[in-house]
Design a protein around this motif. Structure first.
Motif, PDB file in Angstrom:
ATOM      1  N   THR A 237       0.680  -1.323  -0.256  1.00 27.42           N
ATOM      2  CA  THR A 237      -0.031   0.057   0.036  1.00 27.42           C
ATOM      3  C   THR A 237       0.746   1.187   0.266  1.00 27.42           C
ATOM      4  OG1 THR A 237       0.077  -0.016   2.293  1.00 27.42           O
ATOM      5  CG2 THR A 237      -1.811  -1.042   1.127  1.00 27.42           C
ATOM      6  N   THR A 238       2.027   0.979   0.111  1.00 26.45           N
ATOM      7  CA  THR A 238       2.960   2.306   0.122  1.00 26.45           C
ATOM      8  C   THR A 238       4.125   2.028  -0.680  1.00 26.45           C
ATOM      9  OG1 THR A 238       4.108   1.359   2.169  1.00 26.45           O
ATOM     10  CG2 THR A 238       2.147   2.885   2.382  1.00 26.45           C
ATOM     11  N   CYS A 239       4.473   3.226  -1.329  1.00 29.15           N
ATOM     12  CA  CYS A 239       5.681   3.203  -2.132  1.00 29.15           C
ATOM     13  C   CYS A 239       7.101   2.996  -1.226  1.00 29.15           C
ATOM     14  CB  CYS A 239       5.768   4.279  -3.140  1.00 29.15           C
ATOM     15  SG  CYS A 239       6.047   5.955  -2.406  1.00 29.15           S
ATOM     16  N   ARG A 240       8.056   2.318  -1.536  1.00 29.48           N
ATOM     17  CA  ARG A 240       9.147   2.265  -1.044  1.00 29.48           C
ATOM     18  C   ARG A 240      10.385   2.091  -1.935  1.00 29.48           C
ATOM     19  NH1 ARG A 240       7.902  -3.512   1.331  1.00 29.48           N
ATOM     20  NH2 ARG A 240       8.787  -4.816  -0.481  1.00 29.48           N
ATOM     21  N   LEU A 241      11.585   2.384  -1.146  1.00 34.21           N
ATOM     22  CA  LEU A 241      12.745   2.399  -2.008  1.00 34.21           C
ATOM     23  C   LEU A 241      13.314   1.123  -2.166  1.00 34.21           C
ATOM     24  CD1 LEU A 241      14.967   4.081  -3.426  1.00 34.21           C
ATOM     25  CD2 LEU A 241      16.233   4.089  -1.335  1.00 34.21           C
ATOM     26  N   TRP A 242      13.482   0.603  -3.726  1.00 37.99           N
ATOM     27  CA  TRP A 242      13.836  -0.597  -3.909  1.00 37.99           C
ATOM     28  C   TRP A 242      15.500  -1.013  -4.084  1.00 37.99           C
ATOM     29  CZ3 TRP A 242      15.599  -3.005  -8.783  1.00 37.99           C
ATOM     30  CH2 TRP A 242      15.921  -4.043  -8.839  1.00 37.99           C
ATOM     31  N   ARG A 243      15.968   0.060  -4.792  1.00 41.44           N
ATOM     32  CA  ARG A 243      17.329   0.301  -5.381  1.00 41.44           C
ATOM     33  C   ARG A 243      17.650   1.662  -5.379  1.00 41.44           C
ATOM     34  NH1 ARG A 243      17.825  -4.742  -4.849  1.00 41.44           N
ATOM     35  NH2 ARG A 243      18.673  -6.035  -5.876  1.00 41.44           N
ATOM     36  N   ALA A 244      19.227   1.972  -4.979  1.00 39.66           N
ATOM     37  CA  ALA A 244      19.697   3.264  -5.288  1.00 39.66           C
ATOM     38  C   ALA A 244      21.156   3.137  -5.661  1.00 39.66           C
ATOM     39  CB  ALA A 244      19.648   4.215  -3.940  1.00 39.66           C
ATOM     40  N   GLN A 245      21.630   3.917  -6.455  1.00 44.49           N
ATOM     41  CA  GLN A 245      22.817   3.710  -6.847  1.00 44.49           C
ATOM     42  C   GLN A 245      23.315   5.152  -7.104  1.00 44.49           C
ATOM     43  OE1 GLN A 245      24.215   2.431 -10.982  1.00 44.49           O
ATOM     44  NE2 GLN A 245      25.438   0.937  -9.880  1.00 44.49           N
ATOM     45  N   ILE A 246      24.204   5.746  -6.116  1.00 41.40           N
ATOM     46  CA  ILE A 246      24.696   7.118  -6.289  1.00 41.40           C
ATOM     47  C   ILE A 246      26.267   7.157  -6.812  1.00 41.40           C
ATOM     48  CG2 ILE A 246      24.695   9.389  -5.384  1.00 41.40           C
ATOM     49  CD1 ILE A 246      21.912   8.062  -5.529  1.00 41.40           C
ATOM     50  N   LYS A 247      26.523   7.712  -8.021  1.00 41.27           N
ATOM     51  CA  LYS A 247      27.992   8.074  -8.362  1.00 41.27           C
ATOM     52  C   LYS A 247      28.120   9.599  -8.434  1.00 41.27           C
ATOM     53  CE  LYS A 247      27.761   4.052 -11.326  1.00 41.27           C
ATOM     54  NZ  LYS A 247      28.387   3.220 -12.755  1.00 41.27           N
ATOM     55  N   LYS A 248      29.296   9.867  -8.671  1.00 39.93           N
ATOM     56  CA  LYS A 248      29.633  11.277  -8.674  1.00 39.93           C
ATOM     57  C   LYS A 248      28.895  12.106  -9.537  1.00 39.93           C
ATOM     58  CE  LYS A 248      34.482  10.695  -6.875  1.00 39.93           C
ATOM     59  NZ  LYS A 248      35.920  10.952  -7.173  1.00 39.93           N
ATOM     60  N   ASP A 249      28.573  11.303 -10.819  1.00 43.68           N
ATOM     61  CA  ASP A 249      27.945  12.087 -11.783  1.00 43.68           C
ATOM     62  C   ASP A 249      26.214  11.944 -12.083  1.00 43.68           C
ATOM     63  OD1 ASP A 249      28.446   9.959 -12.797  1.00 43.68           O
ATOM     64  OD2 ASP A 249      29.195  10.634 -14.794  1.00 43.68           O
ATOM     65  N   THR A 250      26.157  10.731 -11.397  1.00 45.33           N
ATOM     66  CA  THR A 250      24.654  10.246 -11.789  1.00 45.33           C
ATOM     67  C   THR A 250      23.999   9.490 -10.332  1.00 45.33           C
ATOM     68  OG1 THR A 250      25.441   9.617 -13.864  1.00 45.33           O
ATOM     69  CG2 THR A 250      23.372   8.674 -13.439  1.00 45.33           C
ATOM     70  N   ALA A 251      22.701   9.617 -10.277  1.00 40.97           N
ATOM     71  CA  ALA A 251      21.908   9.025  -9.290  1.00 40.97           C
ATOM     72  C   ALA A 251      20.803   8.362 -10.014  1.00 40.97           C
ATOM     73  CB  ALA A 251      21.397  10.097  -8.217  1.00 40.97           C
ATOM     74  N   ILE A 252      20.638   7.080  -9.612  1.00 41.75           N
ATOM     75  CA  ILE A 252      19.750   6.189 -10.238  1.00 41.75           C
ATOM     76  C   ILE A 252      18.687   5.704  -8.787  1.00 41.75           C
ATOM     77  CG2 ILE A 252      19.078   4.178 -11.590  1.00 41.75           C
ATOM     78  CD1 ILE A 252      21.920   4.322 -12.633  1.00 41.75           C
ATOM     79  N   ILE A 253      17.501   6.157  -8.888  1.00 43.80           N
ATOM     80  CA  ILE A 253      16.680   5.368  -7.864  1.00 43.80           C
ATOM     81  C   ILE A 253      15.431   4.821  -8.580  1.00 43.80           C
ATOM     82  CG2 ILE A 253      14.908   6.192  -6.195  1.00 43.80           C
ATOM     83  CD1 ILE A 253      17.876   7.179  -5.433  1.00 43.80           C
ATOM     84  N   VAL A 254      15.188   3.473  -7.907  1.00 41.52           N
ATOM     85  CA  VAL A 254      14.123   2.582  -8.308  1.00 41.52           C
ATOM     86  C   VAL A 254      12.970   2.359  -6.955  1.00 41.52           C
ATOM     87  CG1 VAL A 254      13.431   0.573  -9.316  1.00 41.52           C
ATOM     88  CG2 VAL A 254      15.500   1.440  -9.717  1.00 41.52           C
ATOM     89  N   ILE A 255      11.665   2.980  -7.769  1.00 40.89           N
ATOM     90  CA  ILE A 255      10.787   3.074  -6.463  1.00 40.89           C
ATOM     91  C   ILE A 255       9.975   1.538  -6.634  1.00 40.89           C
ATOM     92  CG2 ILE A 255       9.014   4.087  -5.332  1.00 40.89           C
ATOM     93  CD1 ILE A 255      10.212   6.431  -6.514  1.00 40.89           C
ATOM     94  N   ASP A 256       9.675   0.913  -5.697  1.00 42.48           N
ATOM     95  CA  ASP A 256       8.875  -0.268  -5.598  1.00 42.48           C
ATOM     96  C   ASP A 256       7.371  -0.023  -5.201  1.00 42.48           C
ATOM     97  OD1 ASP A 256       8.713  -2.888  -6.374  1.00 42.48           O
ATOM     98  OD2 ASP A 256       9.299  -3.772  -4.516  1.00 42.48           O
ATOM     99  N   ASN A 257       6.557  -0.896  -5.792  1.00 37.77           N
ATOM    100  CA  ASN A 257       5.130  -0.816  -5.567  1.00 37.77           C
ATOM    101  C   ASN A 257       4.567   0.513  -6.261  1.00 37.77           C
ATOM    102  OD1 ASN A 257       2.591  -1.182  -4.520  1.00 37.77           O
ATOM    103  ND2 ASN A 257       2.496  -0.303  -2.530  1.00 37.77           N
ATOM    104  N   ASN A 258       3.361   0.473  -6.492  1.00 33.83           N
ATOM    105  CA  ASN A 258       2.628   1.388  -7.244  1.00 33.83           C
ATOM    106  C   ASN A 258       2.657   2.709  -6.685  1.00 33.83           C
ATOM    107  OD1 ASN A 258       1.860  -0.381  -9.363  1.00 33.83           O
ATOM    108  ND2 ASN A 258       0.053  -0.832  -8.326  1.00 33.83           N
ATOM    109  N   ILE A 259       2.931   3.769  -7.345  1.00 34.15           N
ATOM    110  CA  ILE A 259       3.044   5.242  -6.734  1.00 34.15           C
ATOM    111  C   ILE A 259       1.647   5.785  -6.770  1.00 34.15           C
ATOM    112  CG2 ILE A 259       4.199   7.389  -6.774  1.00 34.15           C
ATOM    113  CD1 ILE A 259       6.559   5.812  -8.166  1.00 34.15           C
ATOM    114  N   LEU A 260       1.135   6.045  -5.696  1.00 35.97           N
ATOM    115  CA  LEU A 260      -0.383   6.575  -5.873  1.00 35.97           C
ATOM    116  C   LEU A 260      -0.407   7.967  -5.319  1.00 35.97           C
ATOM    117  CD1 LEU A 260      -1.882   3.445  -4.196  1.00 35.97           C
ATOM    118  CD2 LEU A 260      -1.879   3.936  -6.461  1.00 35.97           C
ATOM    119  N   ILE A 261       0.533   8.440  -4.994  1.00 32.92           N
ATOM    120  CA  ILE A 261       0.611   9.991  -4.575  1.00 32.92           C
ATOM    121  C   ILE A 261       1.301  10.838  -5.719  1.00 32.92           C
ATOM    122  CG2 ILE A 261       1.240  11.452  -2.944  1.00 32.92           C
ATOM    123  CD1 ILE A 261       1.430   9.055  -1.023  1.00 32.92           C
TER     124      ILE A 261
END
Length: 554
Positions: A237-261
């Motif tokens: 029922t709530t979205c949450r962080l699944w993966r994050a990869q932060i480099k010096k020039d790039t940030a990649i964020i993957v959110i799990d579950n349906n985002i309803l907000i």
């Protein structure tokens, strides 16, 4: 032939019907002209109420007429007594309309509107009306929705409504609307924050027993089976962080579950300070689960940072630093599957449904429920049995075989990902995945592919699913050979793509090839062997699009 009743011929009867229809159409045109003219001139008089009433008694689904009546109510200065009488008249009108059309959205909505404006609304009378309507047609979901509205206004407890739904279900297991209403009441009374079950454990067990009794009573009725699926499906029922990869020039964020907000709150923090990041969404929609940011000025001190975190909504996720990769990482591998606390009871249910399947070998609902139970109990243990059930479902329920193929694809990919994640260390993210030769028809959960740099999807059936590749933004090498591809129109732009294999497909358009090359500036090798387009491809156009790309035609 005196004294005999003259029987009209078919032609005469049809002529009479035509004249009646013409008269009704003429009356409708005249009435609607009056309504729109008075509305335009803002004349909110009794004639407007009379005309709209006459029209609604003939067709209560014309929602514009109900809107006009509400405008009449709101744009006159009525005395308290007159306004009360108007509202009572409106309730009578809606009752008359419901007798003719008990499933009219517009009428039920008007009744809600009137009840909210009554000085002394009789909620008990409305509950009685709902009971009468449901006795006539217990599947009238419009009435169920209205009942929920009345219950809230009248202050009826959830416990009373729960008992009401129980009575309705026990009197008829085939009442789908009752099951649906029950699920809403249970969520209010016993909702849980668990991602695995929709309601608290004790109540969950009781509902499993109740619905199993219903499915055994009539295995071919769909109502209880749908409720069973609600109980067994994951309930995130709530979205949450699944993966994050932060480099010096790039940030990649993957959110799990349906985002309803919307909009979603997402912040990247280094040593407690918010980093200015402009997130690109993939796919390009407000509910996208993949978000990538490239920094205008690189985070030079990232490897010496004391703390890096991501704040998603109100939750802060702490990342860990990988010296080997030189990046900050967050991982959550529990998203696809966790063992359930009801294993013993679920196993008993599985045994019972196995017995029912032996008695009813062609019952699709039993086979499908076995799939859901096996996946919930132990996906790995029952993996082969699950695939066998899906194969049987395709034969038993041939009209929905494509649905079962897509479900099979979803479970194959999930299983492959689970096996891969077991091999990862806490500070490692796999860069390659091989899903070739699995006959996949869909790429479900495609946000889980966001970090792969090399993806092999050869020998599948993804011709209608190319749009799902949009999350492969980190992919540099991709194979789509032997997928029966006929067009590239829905192929997304993958900004890091360098090598692409489209070998052994059915591509015919040079224009689509050129368009693909123009969109992929980093593309260096494109394999088009064994495609019809190879016979007539215009290499001059290819060179103009990108002179650095190597095209393999033979």
């Amino acid at each position: 032939m005196h004294g005999r009743v003259k029987v009209r011929t078919t032609a005469e009867q049809e002529e009479i019907r035509k004249r009646e229809r013409a008269a009704k159409v003429a009356q409708y045109k005249a009435d609607i002209a009056v309504v729109f003219q008075k509305r335009k001139d803002k004349i909110w008089d009794d004639e407007l109420l009379l005309v709209t009433r006459r029209m609604l008694l003939c067709n209560s689904d014309i929602y514009t007429l109900w809107n006009v009546r509400r405008e009449v109510f709101e744009n006159n200065k009525w005395s308290e007594e007159d306004y009360k009488q108007l509202l009572e008249n409106e309730m009578t009108l809606t009752e008359q309309c419901l007798r003719e059309n008990p499933k009219s959205y517009s009428v039920w909505h008007q009744r809600c509107w009137v009840m909210e404006r009554m000085l002394e609304p009789d909620w008990k009378k409305e509950l009685s009306l709902c009971a009468k309507c449901l006795n006539i047609d217990e599947r009238n979901f419009h009435c169920w929705d209205y009942r929920e509205f009345v219950v809230q206004k009248a202050g009826i407890s959830n416990e009373e409504e729960f008992e009401f739904s129980t009575t309705k279900i026990l009197s008829n297991f085939s009442n789908y609307s009752s099951w649906h209403y029950r699920s809403r009441i249970l969520t209010k009374m016993f909702g849980t924050t668990s991602d695995e079950i929709p309601i608290v454990d004790d109540r969950y067990r009781e509902e499993l027993d109740l619905v199993m009794n219903a499915t055994f009573t009539d295995p071919n009725d769909t109502s209880a089976w749908f409720y069973q699926r609600w109980l067994l499906d994951k309930c995130m029922t709530t979205c949450r962080l699944w993966r994050a990869q932060i480099k010096k020039d790039t940030a990649i964020i993957v959110i799990d579950n349906n985002i309803l907000i919307e909009p979603i709150s997402l912040l990247l923090l280094v040593n407690g300070e918010t980093v200015d990041a402009r997130w690109q969404l993939y796919p390009d929609e407000k509910f996208a689960k993949l978000r990538i940011a490239e920094f205008a000025s690189s985070l030079e001190d990232l490897d010496r940072a004391k703390e890096v975190s991501v704040k998603l909504q109100e939750t802060v996720y702490q990342l860990s630093y990988s010296k080997l990769a030189g990046e900050w990482i967050y991982k959550d591998n529990l998203s696809l599957h966790k063992r359930n606390s009801n294993d013993e009871q679920l196993n008993e249910q599985l045994k019972s449904y196995n017995q029912l399947s032996e008695m009813e070998p062609n019952n699709k609902w039993t086979l499908l429920t076995e799939v859901l139970l096996m996946k919930k109990i132990d996906f790995k243990k029952f993996y082969t049995d699950i695939l066998n059930n899906l194969s049987a479902l395709s034969k038993v329920d041939g009209l929905r075989k494509n649905y079962y193929k897509d479900l099979r694809s979803k479970l194959l990919v999930e299983y492959k990902l689970l096996e891969m994640w077991k091999e990862e260390s806490n500070l490692e993210i796999h860069s390659k995945i091989d899903l070739s030769g699995l006959d996949l028809t869909k790429l479900h959960n495609n946000h889980y592919f966001s970090f792969f740099e090399e993806v092999n999807l050869g020998a599948n059936q993804l011709d209608n699913s190319l749009y799902q590749l949009s999350t492969l933004q980190r992919c540099a090498k991709l194979s789509l050979s032997s997928n029966d591809l006929t067009s590239l129109r829905r192929f997304p732009t993958l900004y890091n793509l360098e090598v692409l294999s489209l070998r052994n497909n059915k591509l015919t358009s040079t224009k689509e090839i050129v368009n693909l090359i123009e969109r992929h500036k980093n593309l260096r090798r494109l394999d088009l062997r064994n495609n019809p387009v190879c016979e007539e491809i215009d290499m001059a156009k290819i060179q103009n699009a990108n002179s650095h790309v190597e095209i393999c035609l033979k």
